[in-house]
Enzyme design. Structure first.
Site, PDB file in Angstrom:
ATOM      1  N   ARG A 149     140.390  43.497 137.027  1.00 23.26           N
ATOM      2  CA  ARG A 149     141.375  44.580 137.081  1.00 23.26           C
ATOM      3  C   ARG A 149     140.905  45.805 136.313  1.00 23.26           C
ATOM      4  O   ARG A 149     141.340  46.921 136.578  1.00 23.26           O
ATOM      5  CB  ARG A 149     142.743  44.092 136.595  1.00 23.26           C
ATOM      6  CG  ARG A 149     143.438  43.183 137.589  1.00 23.26           C
ATOM      7  CD  ARG A 149     144.790  42.727 137.077  1.00 23.26           C
ATOM      8  NE  ARG A 149     144.667  41.942 135.871  1.00 23.26           N
ATOM      9  CZ  ARG A 149     144.464  40.630 135.842  1.00 23.26           C
ATOM     10  NH1 ARG A 149     144.402  39.948 136.965  1.00 23.26           N
ATOM     11  NH2 ARG A 149     144.329  39.989 134.702  1.00 23.26           N
ATOM     12  N   GLU A 183     140.231  29.875 125.787  1.00 22.15           N
ATOM     13  CA  GLU A 183     141.147  28.886 125.217  1.00 22.15           C
ATOM     14  C   GLU A 183     140.558  27.481 125.384  1.00 22.15           C
ATOM     15  O   GLU A 183     140.608  26.661 124.477  1.00 22.15           O
ATOM     16  CB  GLU A 183     142.494  28.996 125.923  1.00 22.15           C
ATOM     17  CG  GLU A 183     143.616  28.412 125.104  1.00 22.15           C
ATOM     18  CD  GLU A 183     144.965  28.643 125.763  1.00 22.15           C
ATOM     19  OE1 GLU A 183     145.050  29.476 126.678  1.00 22.15           O
ATOM     20  OE2 GLU A 183     145.910  27.956 125.362  1.00 22.15           O
TER      21      GLU A 183
END
Ligand code: AMP
Length: 180
Positions: free
Chosen positions: A68, A105
Site C-alpha cells: 500500500r 510477530e
C-alpha cells in the site's frame, strides 16, 4: 474544497479512513484506506499534505514500502518530481538486491531493494500508508542505510500512535497526515 466564510474548510481526511474491526485477525482494527483512494479529491489532498513538509529538503528519492506504500509513494514522487524506489518482500525484485531481515510477530521476513535503487550519500524519504508497531518502517530505514544513503524523513498517511511505533524509529523525523 468548500469555502466557508471566506476561509477554506479543511477537508476531514479521517472521514475517508474506514475502520475494519478484527481484520486480519481478532483484536486488530484495520485502517482501510480504500475509501480515500476512491475519492480523488481526498486522495489529492492527502498527497498534498504529505508533500508539503517534504519540499525544500533536497531529497534525492522516495523509497516506498510494499504494497500500500506504493500507492502513496508513487503519487508523492510524481508530485515532488523525484525517483521512486520500491522496497519489496523477499524474492519479488528481479535485479540484484540488498536485503535486511526483520522480525514479525511470528518468525521473520526480508525486505529488499535493488542495488541501484538509492546511491551512497543520497537523502531519501521513506513512505508507507500506516505506521503501526514500526517494524516495517524500521526495516526500510535499515535498507536505505545499508545502501549508504540517509533517511531524511518518514512520511505516512496514518499513524497509530497508541502502538508506539515511534519507539522503534527514534532519531528519525516522522511526518503523518492523520494520527490516531
Ligand atoms: P508495522 O510494521 O507494525 O508498523 O506495520 C506496518 C505495516 O502493516 C504497514 O505497511 C501497514 O500497511 C500494515 N498495518 C499494520 N497495522 C495496520 C492497521 N491497524 N491498519 C492498517 N494497516 C496496518
Amino acid at each position: 474544497m468548500s469555502i466557508m466564510g471566506g476561509v477554506e474548510a479543511q477537508m476531514r481526511l479521517e472521514d475517508y479512513i474506514r475502520d475494519i474491526p478484527d481484520f486480519p485477525k481478532p483484536g486488530i482494527i484495520f485502517k482501510d484506506i480504500t475509501p480515500l483512494l476512491g475519492a480523488p479529491e481526498a486522495f489529492r489532498e492527502a498527497v498534498k499534505r504529505m508533500a508539503e513538509p517534504l519540499r525544500g529538503r533536497n531529497l534525492d528519492a522516495v523509497v516506498s514500502v510494499e504494497a500500500r506504500g506504493f500507492l502513496f509513494g508513487a503519487a508523492l514522487a510524481y508530485e515532488l518530481s523525484l525517483p521512486i524506489v520500491p522496497a519489496r518482500k523477499r524474492g519479488k525484485l528481479p535485479y540484484d538486491v540488498i536485503s535486511v531481515t526483520y522480525t514479525l510477530e511470528y518468525g521473520e521476513d526480508a525486505m529488499e531493494m535493488h542495488t541501484d535503487g538509492v546511491m551512497a550519500g543520497q537523502r531519501v524519504a521513506v513512505v508507507d500508508d500506516v505506521l503501526a508497531t514500526g517494524g516495517t518502517l524500521a526495516a526500510a530505514c535499515q535498507l536505505v542505510e545499508k545502501a549508504g544513503a540517509t533517511v531524511d524523513v518518514l512520511s505516512l498517511v496514518v499513524e497509530l500512535s497508541f502502538l508506539e511505533g515511534r519507539d522503534k524509529l527514534q532519531g528519525y523525523e516522522i511526518s503523518s497526515v492523520i494520527t490516531y
